[in-house]
Design an enzyme around this catalytic site. Structure first.
Site, PDB file in Angstrom:
ATOM      1  N   TRP A   1     -48.447 -24.711  -4.439  1.00  0.00           N
ATOM      2  CA  TRP A   1     -47.737 -25.786  -5.125  1.00  0.00           C
ATOM      3  C   TRP A   1     -48.009 -25.692  -6.620  1.00  0.00           C
ATOM      4  O   TRP A   1     -49.135 -25.433  -7.041  1.00  0.00           O
ATOM      5  CB  TRP A   1     -48.211 -27.139  -4.603  1.00  0.00           C
ATOM      6  CG  TRP A   1     -47.469 -28.296  -5.188  1.00  0.00           C
ATOM      7  CD1 TRP A   1     -47.760 -28.951  -6.352  1.00  0.00           C
ATOM      8  CD2 TRP A   1     -46.312 -28.932  -4.653  1.00  0.00           C
ATOM      9  NE1 TRP A   1     -46.853 -29.956  -6.580  1.00  0.00           N
ATOM     10  CE2 TRP A   1     -45.946 -29.971  -5.552  1.00  0.00           C
ATOM     11  CE3 TRP A   1     -45.543 -28.729  -3.504  1.00  0.00           C
ATOM     12  CZ2 TRP A   1     -44.858 -30.801  -5.323  1.00  0.00           C
ATOM     13  CZ3 TRP A   1     -44.447 -29.551  -3.276  1.00  0.00           C
ATOM     14  CH2 TRP A   1     -44.120 -30.576  -4.189  1.00  0.00           C
TER      15      TRP A   1
ATOM     16  N   ASP B   1     -30.351 -15.467 -10.263  1.00  0.00           N
ATOM     17  CA  ASP B   1     -29.711 -16.760  -9.984  1.00  0.00           C
ATOM     18  C   ASP B   1     -30.256 -17.792 -10.959  1.00  0.00           C
ATOM     19  O   ASP B   1     -30.787 -18.834 -10.567  1.00  0.00           O
ATOM     20  CB  ASP B   1     -29.980 -17.190  -8.542  1.00  0.00           C
ATOM     21  CG  ASP B   1     -29.130 -18.380  -8.109  1.00  0.00           C
ATOM     22  OD1 ASP B   1     -28.149 -18.699  -8.807  1.00  0.00           O
ATOM     23  OD2 ASP B   1     -29.453 -19.002  -7.083  1.00  0.00           O
TER      24      ASP B   1
END
Length: 285
Positions: free
Chosen positions: A93, A194
């Site tokens: 995380w 992307d």
């Protein structure tokens, strides 16, 4: 997906072999995968789950993260696998810091200085909504036209007859790309693939972190053109990139090729909301 959260939480988490897993919660993470935050002891992790897929579903993303990690900061892959017929990808995380777009531009320039042997990538993006053939090619024009534009347009034509009526414009675009001097001389740069505003973040040191890459080696102008399709990048980003790795003359016109491809991707996936913008681009070629 809400009904599956408790089942995934109970059945998946215990099988990840994490010490003392707890506080499993769904989080926003795009519209493709189910995504969760969870803790193991005091460490926090980010979990992606894709139902009804085998362990190879995330192969291209993992390969992309590995390639990018040599040049820029990305989430660290902890493990990848399959549980009860669903693929998963577990990563560390990253706590969010403040926006630092100058650093983002510099980081992208650093990434684009990573050069490949040819155009393509070691792994195909087989599990994308539009699967991508990344077979190596010595020609950027041939790769982009034959392994990106033509297969995508073939899929798009099944959804909109008006694209058939614009065939001459599409043929003109392909001819222009294949004959362009820049295209013939461009070096293969490692790309995010992307690069829209949802695919970067900043850590607590305000350093950029690239997420959800769809990488391949191609023209670096592709990433920059994609970044302009939707809002999210400011002038600090572009000026810092330009200072670190100046663009070649004529890039504004070439950006339109890549914008067309990226808008076409969204048309194929999301439908007619993108048709007016797509049509305006296509008839300009």
């Amino acid at each position: 997906m809400a009904a599956a959260v408790s089942k995934i939480s109970m059945d998946f988490i215990t099988r990840l072999n994490l010490q003392n897993p707890h506080d499993v919660k769904p989080v926003n993470g795009g519209d493709i995968n189910a995504t969760y935050s969870l803790y193991s002891g005091e460490k926090r992790y980010f979990l992606k789950v894709q139902p009804n897929q085998d362990r190879h579903y995330f192969d291209h993303e993992v390969a992309s993260l590995k390639a990018l990690s040599e040049w820029v900061k990305v989430p660290r892959v902890v493990k990848q696998g399959e549980n009860q017929g669903s693929a998963y990808l577990l990563m560390n995380w990253i706590e969010t810091g403040s926006n630092n777009q100058s650093a983002l531009g510099e980081a992208l320039a650093k990434l684009h200085h990573a050069k490949g042997k040819a155009f393509g990538f070691e792994v195909n993006a087989d599990n994308d909504y539009f699967p991508k053939n990344n077979t190596w090619s010595s020609s950027w024009g041939e790769f982009f036209v034959h392994q990106r534009l033509e297969p995508l347009m073939a899929l798009a034509k099944k959804k909109a007859l008006w694209l058939n009526q614009r065939g001459d414009h599409f043929e003109n675009l392909k001819k222009t790309i294949l004959a362009d001097d820049h295209v013939r001389q461009v070096e293969p740069s490692l790309l995010h693939g992307d690069l829209w505003a949802g695919n970067f973040m900043f850590d607590t040191n305000d350093q950029p972190v690239f997420i959800d890459p769809n990488s391949f080696y191609g023209d670096r102008e592709y990433d920059l053109a994609v970044s302009k399709v939707f809002p999210g990048f400011n002038e600090d980003f572009y000026s810092s990139y330009e200072a670190a790795y100046p663009l070649e003359d004529g890039y504004e016109e070439r950006f339109k090729w890549y914008e067309f491809y990226y808008v076409l991707l969204h048309f194929v996936r999301f439908g007619d909301i993108y048709a007016p913008r797509l049509n305006r681009l296509l008839i300009s070629f």
